[in-house]
Design a protein around this motif. Sequence first.
Motif, PDB file in Angstrom:
ATOM      1  N   ASP A 139     -34.099  28.775  13.020  1.00 35.24           N
ATOM      2  CA  ASP A 139     -33.833  29.919  13.895  1.00 35.24           C
ATOM      3  C   ASP A 139     -33.730  31.260  13.191  1.00 35.24           C
ATOM      4  N   LEU A 140     -33.302  31.294  11.937  1.00 38.91           N
ATOM      5  CA  LEU A 140     -33.150  32.581  11.266  1.00 38.91           C
ATOM      6  C   LEU A 140     -34.524  33.137  10.911  1.00 38.91           C
ATOM      7  N   GLN A 141     -34.839  34.302  11.464  1.00 38.85           N
ATOM      8  CA  GLN A 141     -36.147  34.921  11.275  1.00 38.85           C
ATOM      9  C   GLN A 141     -36.018  36.295  10.636  1.00 38.85           C
ATOM     10  N   PHE A 142     -37.114  36.722   9.990  1.00 33.87           N
ATOM     11  CA  PHE A 142     -37.184  38.063   9.400  1.00 33.87           C
ATOM     12  C   PHE A 142     -38.580  38.606   9.641  1.00 33.87           C
ATOM     13  N   GLY A 143     -38.656  39.871  10.060  1.00 36.06           N
ATOM     14  CA  GLY A 143     -39.979  40.435  10.286  1.00 36.06           C
ATOM     15  C   GLY A 143     -39.924  41.794  10.937  1.00 36.06           C
ATOM     16  N   ASN A 144     -41.042  42.168  11.551  1.00 35.75           N
ATOM     17  CA  ASN A 144     -41.210  43.496  12.144  1.00 35.75           C
ATOM     18  C   ASN A 144     -41.406  43.379  13.645  1.00 35.75           C
ATOM     19  N   ASP A 145     -40.922  44.378  14.380  1.00 41.98           N
ATOM     20  CA  ASP A 145     -41.224  44.449  15.803  1.00 41.98           C
ATOM     21  C   ASP A 145     -41.293  45.901  16.253  1.00 41.98           C
ATOM     22  N   SER A 191     -40.020  33.239   4.296  1.00 39.98           N
ATOM     23  CA  SER A 191     -40.411  34.644   4.181  1.00 39.98           C
ATOM     24  C   SER A 191     -39.796  35.349   2.977  1.00 39.98           C
ATOM     25  N   PHE A 192     -38.525  35.028   2.671  1.00 39.78           N
ATOM     26  CA  PHE A 192     -37.863  35.722   1.572  1.00 39.78           C
ATOM     27  C   PHE A 192     -38.316  35.143   0.238  1.00 39.78           C
ATOM     28  N   ASN A 193     -38.574  36.034  -0.696  1.00 44.70           N
ATOM     29  CA  ASN A 193     -39.062  35.616  -2.009  1.00 44.70           C
ATOM     30  C   ASN A 193     -37.998  34.892  -2.814  1.00 44.70           C
ATOM     31  N   SER A 194     -36.746  35.306  -2.651  1.00 43.89           N
ATOM     32  CA  SER A 194     -35.639  34.655  -3.353  1.00 43.89           C
ATOM     33  C   SER A 194     -34.530  34.342  -2.358  1.00 43.89           C
ATOM     34  N   ILE A 195     -33.986  33.127  -2.444  1.00 43.94           N
ATOM     35  CA  ILE A 195     -32.815  32.744  -1.671  1.00 43.94           C
ATOM     36  C   ILE A 195     -31.798  32.130  -2.620  1.00 43.94           C
ATOM     37  N   HIS A 196     -30.614  32.709  -2.629  1.00 45.22           N
ATOM     38  CA  HIS A 196     -29.523  32.258  -3.490  1.00 45.22           C
ATOM     39  C   HIS A 196     -28.358  31.855  -2.611  1.00 45.22           C
ATOM     40  N   VAL A 197     -27.899  30.622  -2.723  1.00 43.42           N
ATOM     41  CA  VAL A 197     -26.772  30.137  -1.928  1.00 43.42           C
ATOM     42  C   VAL A 197     -25.496  30.409  -2.719  1.00 43.42           C
ATOM     43  N   GLY A 198     -24.757  31.417  -2.301  1.00 44.32           N
ATOM     44  CA  GLY A 198     -23.589  31.871  -3.040  1.00 44.32           C
ATOM     45  C   GLY A 198     -23.573  33.382  -3.081  1.00 44.32           C
ATOM     46  N   TYR A 302     -37.679  46.473  10.089  1.00 46.22           N
ATOM     47  CA  TYR A 302     -37.485  45.092   9.626  1.00 46.22           C
ATOM     48  C   TYR A 302     -36.226  44.546  10.297  1.00 46.22           C
ATOM     49  N   VAL A 303     -36.322  43.318  10.807  1.00 41.72           N
ATOM     50  CA  VAL A 303     -35.236  42.752  11.589  1.00 41.72           C
ATOM     51  C   VAL A 303     -34.896  41.351  11.093  1.00 41.72           C
ATOM     52  N   LEU A 304     -33.597  41.091  10.923  1.00 44.73           N
ATOM     53  CA  LEU A 304     -33.081  39.744  10.674  1.00 44.73           C
ATOM     54  C   LEU A 304     -32.467  39.291  11.983  1.00 44.73           C
ATOM     55  N   ARG A 305     -32.973  38.179  12.553  1.00 48.72           N
ATOM     56  CA  ARG A 305     -32.625  37.819  13.928  1.00 48.72           C
ATOM     57  C   ARG A 305     -32.562  36.310  14.108  1.00 48.72           C
ATOM     58  N   ASN A 306     -32.118  35.900  15.289  1.00 51.68           N
ATOM     59  CA  ASN A 306     -32.040  34.497  15.642  1.00 51.68           C
ATOM     60  C   ASN A 306     -33.101  34.186  16.698  1.00 51.68           C
ATOM     61  N   ARG A 307     -33.981  33.261  16.392  1.00 55.60           N
ATOM     62  CA  ARG A 307     -35.082  32.916  17.286  1.00 55.60           C
ATOM     63  C   ARG A 307     -34.593  32.331  18.601  1.00 55.60           C
TER      64      ARG A 307
END
Length: 393
Positions: A139-145, A191-198, A302-307
């Motif tokens: 559900d977590l999305q990133f993109g343009n609208d 979509s994100f190039n890097s994801i760090h948990v923490g 750019y939007v971080l959203r819930n599908r």
Amino acid sequence: MAEKYIIRVTAGSDYDLDRHVVVPVNTHEPVKIGSDLIDAELNVRVQNYRGLPRNSPNTSPYFSLEPHATNKDQYSIAIRFTPKKPAAGSKSKVSSTDPSRSSSTSRLSQDPSSSSSSSPVASDEDSEDESAFGISGEDLQFGNDFDHPIRDRLPPGFSYAMNIVKWWIDPGLDGDAYADRPYLYGPALSSFNSIHVGPGELNPEKGGLWFEEGGNEGGLKERQDVEAPESAKDRMKWALKPANKSRWIFQYGNTYCLDFFNPYLDFNEFSLRLPGFTLPIMKYWDGQSLRSNPKRSHTLRYVLRNRSTDDTYLVIVFTLYLKEDVNEDGSLKPAALEANKKSKELAKASGKLAAETEDVNRDKDYSEAQREFGKLKVNDGAGVPENGDDSVD
């Protein structure tokens, strides 16, 4: 035509530009944004930046570090965020209510020594809403609208360029550029190039927020539990499969770090540079002509959203203003404020913004923000600002 415009970056938890804060591009101090759904920190870096606030560094130490130096990356949107559980009675639908996801193999708790506190377990009395403990990777999305059609302004070769983007950059992208309200979203996991948990790192010598693929001790363990690959490239490929995305949960109360960067969009020359294909985008910035009777402003969002719920977590807006509509201190003149008002009305009409919101004018506080910005040692190791009144080309 680009020489007539200057760029400004703002961010907020929704689409209302009046509620946004100005992002001090290329400084190491992150902007903090909070809402009922998220606490976030944001750094935006743009190579060869010539926009607002005035005297912003034209680069960041970030771009001299690997892999960005080799990649010749042109910009970065770095986000550190902690999702919040929607309040009882919230209109938001829950993103994850499957009890099977409450097992240890699907949680991303970050402190292995405190799993009892960081991994909530629903009791028998909990409602379905209360049993949800995070945002699904599906559900977590990133993109343009956009809030208006752009199909009549799409340049020749657009479909070819989109095929290159999906093949070369992000196969997970999905959208409709020909719709009345165009969009292009991708799963955050791919979509994100890097994801760090923490919590990642905040280091002025690296340009502020700095994240490498992986996580802290607890985050690494939980990535292994959901069988997420160690490398960014493999994780992005792994996340293209729905079954994998559904196993990943962005857990309420835990912190996640995301970095989006690439060498393809040049905010200095306003061009999209793809392998074997260069597309000037200045006259197609937001689907509105810049030549005859030009608009007072143009936005790229750019939007971080819930599908699933349509909840909006974070909105970052790159806006072009006519130079003549910007005061010397960087605040906006009435013509630019009126353009923002029109953008707000479009957002309301599109359903992205409530019809009635509190009347907040962030530009009235711009002078104070400018004074705070002046206190930052923005030139320490961050390049030399352009002189004169040059702006974006």
